[in-house]
Design a protein around this motif. Structure first.
Motif, PDB file in Angstrom:
ATOM      1  N   TRP A 167       0.831  -1.217   0.000  1.00 14.11           N
ATOM      2  CA  TRP A 167       0.000   0.000   0.000  1.00 14.11           C
ATOM      3  C   TRP A 167       0.861   1.261   0.000  1.00 14.11           C
ATOM      4  O   TRP A 167       0.540   2.246  -0.663  1.00 14.11           O
ATOM      5  N   MET A 168       1.962   1.226   0.741  1.00 17.84           N
ATOM      6  CA  MET A 168       2.829   2.424   0.756  1.00 17.84           C
ATOM      7  C   MET A 168       3.493   2.632  -0.597  1.00 17.84           C
ATOM      8  O   MET A 168       3.583   3.748  -1.104  1.00 17.84           O
ATOM      9  N   ARG A 169       3.967   1.536  -1.197  1.00 17.85           N
ATOM     10  CA  ARG A 169       4.615   1.647  -2.508  1.00 17.85           C
ATOM     11  C   ARG A 169       3.600   2.099  -3.558  1.00 17.85           C
ATOM     12  O   ARG A 169       3.905   2.946  -4.396  1.00 17.85           O
ATOM     13  N   LEU A 170       2.393   1.561  -3.471  1.00 16.74           N
ATOM     14  CA  LEU A 170       1.356   1.948  -4.432  1.00 16.74           C
ATOM     15  C   LEU A 170       1.051   3.451  -4.295  1.00 16.74           C
ATOM     16  O   LEU A 170       0.916   4.164  -5.293  1.00 16.74           O
ATOM     17  N   THR A 171       0.957   3.921  -3.086  1.00 18.97           N
ATOM     18  CA  THR A 171       0.664   5.337  -2.858  1.00 18.97           C
ATOM     19  C   THR A 171       1.748   6.212  -3.489  1.00 18.97           C
ATOM     20  O   THR A 171       1.463   7.153  -4.235  1.00 18.97           O
ATOM     21  N   ARG A 172       2.988   5.860  -3.181  1.00 15.66           N
ATOM     22  CA  ARG A 172       4.082   6.699  -3.702  1.00 15.66           C
ATOM     23  C   ARG A 172       4.160   6.635  -5.229  1.00 15.66           C
ATOM     24  O   ARG A 172       4.281   7.666  -5.899  1.00 15.66           O
ATOM     25  N   SER A 173       4.081   5.439  -5.781  1.00 17.54           N
ATOM     26  CA  SER A 173       4.233   5.309  -7.237  1.00 17.54           C
ATOM     27  C   SER A 173       3.053   5.927  -7.974  1.00 17.54           C
ATOM     28  O   SER A 173       3.216   6.517  -9.045  1.00 17.54           O
ATOM     29  N   LEU A 174       1.869   5.806  -7.399  1.00 14.57           N
ATOM     30  CA  LEU A 174       0.699   6.402  -8.048  1.00 14.57           C
ATOM     31  C   LEU A 174       0.826   7.932  -8.049  1.00 14.57           C
ATOM     32  O   LEU A 174       0.531   8.590  -9.054  1.00 14.57           O
ATOM     33  N   GLU A 175       1.298   8.491  -6.962  1.00 12.23           N
ATOM     34  CA  GLU A 175       1.492   9.948  -6.939  1.00 12.23           C
ATOM     35  C   GLU A 175       2.575  10.369  -7.936  1.00 12.23           C
ATOM     36  O   GLU A 175       2.465  11.421  -8.574  1.00 12.23           O
ATOM     37  N   GLU A 176       3.620   9.542  -8.063  1.00 14.28           N
ATOM     38  CA  GLU A 176       4.670   9.880  -9.041  1.00 14.28           C
ATOM     39  C   GLU A 176       4.103   9.868 -10.458  1.00 14.28           C
ATOM     40  O   GLU A 176       4.430  10.715 -11.284  1.00 14.28           O
ATOM     41  N   ARG A 177       3.213   8.915 -10.726  1.00 19.44           N
ATOM     42  CA  ARG A 177       2.566   8.877 -12.039  1.00 19.44           C
ATOM     43  C   ARG A 177       1.705  10.127 -12.231  1.00 19.44           C
ATOM     44  O   ARG A 177       1.688  10.738 -13.307  1.00 19.44           O
ATOM     45  N   LEU A 178       1.016  10.516 -11.177  1.00 18.98           N
ATOM     46  CA  LEU A 178       0.163  11.711 -11.272  1.00 18.98           C
ATOM     47  C   LEU A 178       0.993  12.969 -11.538  1.00 18.98           C
ATOM     48  O   LEU A 178       0.568  13.867 -12.261  1.00 18.98           O
ATOM     49  N   VAL A 179       2.191  13.026 -10.973  1.00 23.30           N
ATOM     50  CA  VAL A 179       3.069  14.177 -11.232  1.00 23.30           C
ATOM     51  C   VAL A 179       3.407  14.226 -12.727  1.00 23.30           C
ATOM     52  O   VAL A 179       3.357  15.292 -13.357  1.00 23.30           O
ATOM     53  N   ASN A 180       3.721  13.072 -13.300  1.00 22.54           N
ATOM     54  CA  ASN A 180       4.016  13.047 -14.743  1.00 22.54           C
ATOM     55  C   ASN A 180       2.824  13.530 -15.557  1.00 22.54           C
ATOM     56  O   ASN A 180       2.962  14.319 -16.483  1.00 22.54           O
ATOM     57  N   LEU A 181       1.648  13.062 -15.188  1.00 20.53           N
ATOM     58  CA  LEU A 181       0.438  13.452 -15.925  1.00 20.53           C
ATOM     59  C   LEU A 181       0.150  14.945 -15.730  1.00 20.53           C
ATOM     60  O   LEU A 181      -0.295  15.631 -16.649  1.00 20.53           O
ATOM     61  N   TYR A 182       0.429  15.436 -14.529  1.00 15.73           N
ATOM     62  CA  TYR A 182       0.229  16.865 -14.231  1.00 15.73           C
ATOM     63  C   TYR A 182       1.129  17.709 -15.135  1.00 15.73           C
ATOM     64  O   TYR A 182       0.718  18.706 -15.706  1.00 15.73           O
ATOM     65  N   ARG A 183       2.387  17.262 -15.263  1.00 15.23           N
ATOM     66  CA  ARG A 183       3.336  18.024 -16.100  1.00 15.23           C
ATOM     67  C   ARG A 183       2.975  17.943 -17.574  1.00 15.23           C
ATOM     68  O   ARG A 183       3.394  18.786 -18.359  1.00 15.23           O
ATOM     69  N   GLN A 184       2.232  16.929 -17.941  1.00 10.82           N
ATOM     70  CA  GLN A 184       1.733  16.845 -19.329  1.00 10.82           C
ATOM     71  C   GLN A 184       0.397  17.564 -19.477  1.00 10.82           C
ATOM     72  O   GLN A 184      -0.281  17.390 -20.479  1.00 10.82           O
ATOM     73  N   THR A 185      -0.005  18.304 -18.438  1.00 10.52           N
ATOM     74  CA  THR A 185      -1.281  19.041 -18.362  1.00 10.52           C
ATOM     75  C   THR A 185      -2.507  18.134 -18.508  1.00 10.52           C
ATOM     76  O   THR A 185      -3.563  18.571 -18.945  1.00 10.52           O
ATOM     77  N   LYS A 186      -2.355  16.907 -18.118  1.00 12.46           N
ATOM     78  CA  LYS A 186      -3.506  15.997 -18.213  1.00 12.46           C
ATOM     79  C   LYS A 186      -4.301  15.963 -16.912  1.00 12.46           C
ATOM     80  O   LYS A 186      -5.422  15.457 -16.885  1.00 12.46           O
ATOM     81  N   LYS A 191       6.737  17.708   0.232  1.00 17.99           N
ATOM     82  CA  LYS A 191       6.400  18.538  -0.933  1.00 17.99           C
ATOM     83  C   LYS A 191       5.610  19.756  -0.450  1.00 17.99           C
ATOM     84  O   LYS A 191       5.239  19.849   0.712  1.00 17.99           O
ATOM     85  N   GLY A 192       5.350  20.674  -1.389  1.00 17.68           N
ATOM     86  CA  GLY A 192       4.587  21.860  -1.022  1.00 17.68           C
ATOM     87  C   GLY A 192       3.135  21.513  -0.724  1.00 17.68           C
ATOM     88  O   GLY A 192       2.730  20.353  -0.821  1.00 17.68           O
ATOM     89  N   HIS A 193       2.377  22.528  -0.367  1.00 20.93           N
ATOM     90  CA  HIS A 193       0.955  22.297  -0.088  1.00 20.93           C
ATOM     91  C   HIS A 193       0.314  21.556  -1.269  1.00 20.93           C
ATOM     92  O   HIS A 193      -0.417  20.598  -1.099  1.00 20.93           O
ATOM     93  N   ALA A 194       0.604  22.056  -2.460  1.00 20.07           N
ATOM     94  CA  ALA A 194       0.238  21.340  -3.684  1.00 20.07           C
ATOM     95  C   ALA A 194       1.406  21.497  -4.642  1.00 20.07           C
ATOM     96  O   ALA A 194       2.399  22.171  -4.332  1.00 20.07           O
ATOM     97  N   GLU A 195       1.291  20.882  -5.806  1.00 23.27           N
ATOM     98  CA  GLU A 195       2.422  20.807  -6.735  1.00 23.27           C
ATOM     99  C   GLU A 195       2.927  22.193  -7.167  1.00 23.27           C
ATOM    100  O   GLU A 195       4.088  22.358  -7.511  1.00 23.27           O
ATOM    101  N   HIS A 196       2.068  23.208  -7.130  1.00 23.65           N
ATOM    102  CA  HIS A 196       2.478  24.544  -7.578  1.00 23.65           C
ATOM    103  C   HIS A 196       3.338  25.273  -6.549  1.00 23.65           C
ATOM    104  O   HIS A 196       3.945  26.290  -6.855  1.00 23.65           O
ATOM    105  N   ASP A 197       3.386  24.797  -5.311  1.00 24.01           N
ATOM    106  CA  ASP A 197       4.000  25.520  -4.195  1.00 24.01           C
ATOM    107  C   ASP A 197       5.500  25.213  -4.174  1.00 24.01           C
ATOM    108  O   ASP A 197       5.895  24.053  -4.034  1.00 24.01           O
ATOM    109  N   ASN A 198       6.349  26.262  -4.286  1.00 24.90           N
ATOM    110  CA  ASN A 198       7.796  26.004  -4.381  1.00 24.90           C
ATOM    111  C   ASN A 198       8.500  25.902  -3.026  1.00 24.90           C
ATOM    112  O   ASN A 198       9.712  25.779  -2.957  1.00 24.90           O
TER     113      ASN A 198
END
Ligand SMILES: Cc1ncc(C[n+]2csc(CCOP(=O)(O)OP(=O)(O)O)c2C)c(N)n1
Length: 367
Positions: A28-47, A256-263
């Motif tokens: 469950w921990m690995r799934l959480t981390r890897s799924l969020e990493e996938r979401l970061v990729n999709l976010y950067r592709q504006t999906k 990480k920041g509050h959300a992905e936009h937070d530096n």
């Protein structure tokens, strides 16, 4: 009421978990981390539509605490609790579709990120964004268990910032007075957006707040998944025995920041790297599993491979899903939608827009 500190679990002590359960926690921990990493990729592709909220470094809090619940128990997650929702039965496919606001996502594109629930079967509640507001909601949910004499428990998460709100105070006080079967988990990740914990609260320990409500306050190392599980399991058992509310403070760190936009420009230099290096919940758990629990590294690698395959498959399906139909926008918004067609949505016809969306007093587009 006593405030006790469990802090880190003793690796030599039996945590009351079988070998399979220990591996489950890793999955469950690995799934959480890897799924969020996938979401970061999709976010950067504006999906991804809207913001992306990470729980990097907090996976043990979310997974360990939720693992202490039964299916019939109700979980109230917040934005850092993707891991808890997965444990409670949310699927990567639902999460990916929801983040991409697809027409067949759990909220059919009406809500974003992990704002969705299932109160019929898997029992996790869709969250209200307003800080602290889920505490009174869950006080009500668990009061209903008590009144119906159902042996069910509720678990509500709040951040350190939420503990400063009136809603938190009113909700936990009500639940304590009514001896509701509720566990309040405070994930102290040291920041509420850009506000550090020292500027949030004058008390040294958030668990100390429990004394003001006449309930026990316990504290544990939130980056130790077994400690997070054990402390929550005990609070859940107490609630199920009819002994009322427990406040559980889990100590962790928001990497990480509050959300992905937070530096995170407000974070002291070096702090994030130090936590990543010295106190990563997955690294620590791998050490424990391959050390005192005697699990082979290859077995963990096989889980990593399985997790990636599951995420790849879910991503492909989610990406192929269609966006919501504009004409479907009122479905599910009102309990009893009007029979007459809604006239105000855009149909790609300018005259329809002028006629239905703009009050006559505003004039027309072409003046
Ligand atoms: C009443 C209220 N005020 C402000 C916000 C905007 N907001 C959303 S999350 C957040 C910070 C939350 O901090 P914390 O409770 O510590 O949880 P964390 O994000 O650290 O998990 C803020 C200020 C809100 N949602 N509700």
């Amino acid at each position: 009421m006593a405030v006790t500190s469990a802090l880190a679990s003793d690796p030599a002590a039996r945590p009351g978990l079988s070998r399979d359960q220990l591996l489950d926690l890793y999955y469950w921990m690995r799934l959480t981390r890897s799924l969020e990493e996938r979401l970061v990729n999709l976010y950067r592709q504006t999906k991804v539509v809207g913001g992306l909220f990470r729980s990097l470094g907090q996976e043990a809090c979310a997974v360990g605490s939720a693992y202490a619940l039964r299916r019939e128990d109700v979980l109230s997650p917040l934005i850092r609790n993707l891991g808890s929702m997965l444990v409670k039965g949310a699927t990567p496919l639902e999460v990916l579709k929801q983040y991409m606001a697809k027409g067949d996502s759990p909220t059919r594109g009406r809500e974003l990120n992990i704002h969705f629930g299932d109160v019929v079967d898997r029992n996790f509640v869709g969250q209200i964004s307003h800080l602290g507001d889920m505490v009174p909601v869950m006080a009500g949910v668990t009061l209903s268990f008590k009144l119906r004499q159902e042996p069910r428990v509720g678990l509500v998460y709040v951040g350190d910032g939420a503990t400063s709100t009136g809603a938190f105070h009113e909700g936990i006080n009500f639940a304590a007075v009514q001896r509701c079967p509720l566990v309040v988990v405070v994930e102290n990740n040291r920041y509420a957006y850009s506000t550090p914990i020292a500027k949030q609260c004058a008390a040294e320990r958030l668990a100390d707040k429990a004394a003001g409500y006449g309930i026990p306050g316990v504290r544990a190392d939130g980056n130790d998944v077994v400690a997070a599980y054990q402390v929550t399991r005990d609070a859940v058992a107490r609630a199920r025995r009819g002994e009322g509310v427990t406040l559980v403070e889990l100590l962790t760190y928001r990497r990480k920041g509050h959300a992905e936009h937070d530096n995170q420009s407000y974070v002291v230099a070096g702090e994030i790297d130090r936590w990543a290096r010295e106190n990563d919940p997955l690294d620590r758990y791998v050490q424990r599993l391959t050390g005192s629990d005697g699990i082979a590294t290859a077995e963990l690698q096989a889980i990593d491979t399985r997790v990636l395959a599951e995420i790849d498959e879910a991503t492909d399906i989610a990406e192929r899903s269609a966006p919501p139909e504009p004409r479907d926008c009122l479905t599910g918004v009102y309990a009893d939608p009007p029979a007459a067609p809604a006239l105000w949505y855009r149909e790609g016809v300018q005259s329809a827009v002028d006629r239905h969306e703009r009050p006559a007093s505003w004039g027309t587009h072409d003046g």
